[in-house]
Scaffold this active site. Sequence first.
Site, PDB file in Angstrom:
ATOM      1  N   CYS A 165      31.402  -7.415  16.950  1.00  0.00           N
ATOM      2  CA  CYS A 165      32.610  -6.828  16.140  1.00  0.00           C
ATOM      3  C   CYS A 165      33.862  -6.732  16.716  1.00  0.00           C
ATOM      4  O   CYS A 165      34.903  -7.066  15.936  1.00  0.00           O
ATOM      5  CB  CYS A 165      32.190  -5.184  15.593  1.00  0.00           C
ATOM      6  SG  CYS A 165      30.612  -5.311  14.456  1.00  0.00           S
ATOM      7  N   GLU A 194      21.477   6.236  -8.653  1.00  0.00           N
ATOM      8  CA  GLU A 194      20.651   7.415  -8.523  1.00  0.00           C
ATOM      9  C   GLU A 194      21.145   8.760  -8.908  1.00  0.00           C
ATOM     10  O   GLU A 194      22.359   8.966  -8.936  1.00  0.00           O
ATOM     11  CB  GLU A 194      20.564   7.208  -6.692  1.00  0.00           C
ATOM     12  CG  GLU A 194      19.746   6.377  -6.174  1.00  0.00           C
ATOM     13  CD  GLU A 194      19.521   6.553  -4.803  1.00  0.00           C
ATOM     14  OE1 GLU A 194      19.792   7.530  -4.308  1.00  0.00           O
ATOM     15  OE2 GLU A 194      19.321   5.547  -4.111  1.00  0.00           O
ATOM     16  N   CYS A 254      30.465  -3.093  18.635  1.00  0.00           N
ATOM     17  CA  CYS A 254      29.639  -3.966  19.594  1.00  0.00           C
ATOM     18  C   CYS A 254      30.686  -5.062  20.020  1.00  0.00           C
ATOM     19  O   CYS A 254      31.701  -5.299  19.135  1.00  0.00           O
ATOM     20  CB  CYS A 254      28.312  -4.285  19.264  1.00  0.00           C
ATOM     21  SG  CYS A 254      28.513  -5.684  17.937  1.00  0.00           S
ATOM     22  N   ASN A 261      21.158  -0.900   0.234  1.00  0.00           N
ATOM     23  CA  ASN A 261      21.055   0.466  -0.272  1.00  0.00           C
ATOM     24  C   ASN A 261      22.097   1.246   0.262  1.00  0.00           C
ATOM     25  O   ASN A 261      22.216   1.355   1.793  1.00  0.00           O
ATOM     26  CB  ASN A 261      19.786   1.150   0.183  1.00  0.00           C
ATOM     27  CG  ASN A 261      19.702   2.584  -0.752  1.00  0.00           C
ATOM     28  OD1 ASN A 261      19.596   2.735  -2.007  1.00  0.00           O
ATOM     29  ND2 ASN A 261      19.921   3.642   0.270  1.00  0.00           N
ATOM     30  N   GLU A 262      23.337   1.621  -0.469  1.00  0.00           N
ATOM     31  CA  GLU A 262      24.266   2.370   0.168  1.00  0.00           C
ATOM     32  C   GLU A 262      24.767   2.139   1.212  1.00  0.00           C
ATOM     33  O   GLU A 262      24.683   2.591   2.426  1.00  0.00           O
ATOM     34  CB  GLU A 262      23.829   3.970   0.532  1.00  0.00           C
ATOM     35  CG  GLU A 262      23.473   4.758  -0.986  1.00  0.00           C
ATOM     36  CD  GLU A 262      22.652   5.948  -0.792  1.00  0.00           C
ATOM     37  OE1 GLU A 262      22.711   6.800  -1.831  1.00  0.00           O
ATOM     38  OE2 GLU A 262      22.261   6.331   0.334  1.00  0.00           O
TER      39      GLU A 262
END
Length: 688
Positions: free
Chosen positions: A167, A313, A164, A156-157
């Site tokens: 990453c 949505e 971190c 969702n979105e």
Amino acid sequence: MAKHAPIFPNVQGFLHGGDYNPDQWLAYPDVLEQDVQLMREAKWNVVSLGIFSWVSLEPEEGLFTFEWLDEAIERLTHAGVRILLATPSGARPAWLSAKYPEVLRVGPDGRRNRHGGRHNHCYTSPIYREKVRIINRKLAERYAHHPGVIGWHVSNEYGGECHCPLCQEAFREWLKRKYKTLDALNHAWWTPFWSHTYTDWSQIESPMPHGETSIHGLNLDWKRFVTDQTVDFCRHEIEPLKQVNPNLPVTTNFMGTYPGLNYWRFRDVLDVISWDSYPRWHAHETLVPEAVHTAMVHDLNRSILKKPFLLMESTPSVTNWQAVSKQKRPGVHVLVSLQAVAHGADSVQYFQWRKSRGSYEKFHGAVVDHVGHANTRVFRDVQAVGEMLERLAPMAGAEVKADAAVIFDWENRWALEDAKGPRNIGMHYEETVVNHYAALWRMGVPMDVIDEEQPLDGYKLVVAPMLYMVRPGVAERMKAFVERGGSLVLTYWSGIVDENDLVFLGGFPGPLRELAGVWAEEIDALYDGERVPVRVADGNPLGLAGHYEARELCEVVHLEGAEPIAVYGADYYEGMPAATVHRVGKGKVYYVAARLEDAFLRDFFARVAAEAGVARAIERELPDGVSAMVRSGDGVEYVMLMNFTPEAREVALDEAEYKPLYGEAPTDGAVRLPAYGVSVLERPARNG
């Protein structure tokens, strides 16, 4: 022209529904029973189910409790309500954060987040990816072949970024694959500036406020990496779903023009595009400013896959997170829902079905209010949309044929907004694109919204506002487009940098200079409130007349083959070109050298579009605040007229034969639209 196949196999017509969260109401079985009956009354035929339900599906590691979901799916399917089943990665359970703290995101300040919120997770974390794979596989094995489940709503979105150590290392590996050597990276990033040359890969870190932010190439590549890592995570989510049932379509819901992700990069992993639309309706005297921007984003989402999209949505009433929770006025919900359909949506869906009793979104708009019954204005508005979609069912799958395209490019935006100068109080890239789009929207011109790397075949007019970054191949495609007979509109602050955010040498607009037929010597930035008069050139090729004003940015350009359309009327560049046209092959290149007022854009684009032969929804002038769109398929065209003002408007029709389908019917060759009124008409296809 044939219509597109249904987005979901064996699902005809439009979808109408939204987010449904029965896991919040498991202690209220009477509510769950009422939901199905109320959905029938609301004319819902689809729900997005289980979006934030991970802890209800896996309350302890390895302990899966699907019984409540089994019951919900059976209850909905029996009632004829189809299901977009969600994967729950958007908000992970507390037990996962507690046992595996590495899954928690590290912010740009270098601090690891605590458990809380949503999307507070690291997309790189192997542990998180494995836990997501497990729950997704379990869901797929249990439901991927259920007749009531028509597709996957993946997460969702998506959004945000993590800094971190995992990453950081993934970013370095991404850079190694891209540049191969540190010498190549240092040159691409121009690191000798301020003695920032890297001598070891380990020295490279993500941009942070208390660290490195002055290397624009680093900032740009970090944003590209964040997008690629998010897309890869999305692909990782999809793999176990497709392994079980490769035929079940997948989507994930985008957030408008969210700046953190380049949505074009998702096109290869999704079967259908969907997005969440939450404009600030009623923030201005009319709905027009929001309507224009929303229309542009609808067109963008349709253009990514060049087929109908889902309005995943919207709110039937209000949000609770905007500055002011303004209720939609009577008629507006039908109006803005039809706008989505007009621009290519094959669904109208909402957040949320029933208002939550507690927590962050308990006052967010919903179909069913806390009162718990159907006797509300909002519920009746939703019913009205359901009735409209039922009547317009034959339109589902119809094409939006666009002769014109406007370029909105994420990487261009990132680079332009990161640049220091020429106007650090606001370059307004997105607003500039919207203003150019608006001039054509007001004329009823259907448009695609594309990025700069998309093919230009099939268009008659392409508009590229502030194309600051010109990546390899773009100038060549534009030249070929114009030589074949296309019309191209360029503006100030274009052709400035390459794909690494390195400035082009040899004069601006860089690789577009020869094509535009101008040399931009310098750009003058104006303070807020400053204006420079502009007058049309005598005998200008477009036949424009009158005077205009420029604000914020004025380029000083020299003609190199182009002809002047307008010139500055004051300051040290008085008499120099403010807008030009250059004939190239069978086409034309227009260059708008200043940020000119809306009145100029309206007059300019009216003539440019007419000369280019761009089709309009109806070949008549539209009243202010009225939008016209057309979808076509199977030999007919569906024309939608929408009044975004609180006053009645009369729309004159052209000579086609019109048949009323919904809303106001034509009388004596015109349609009278009440305040916020709509009309849907059918006519024979212009080209058969």
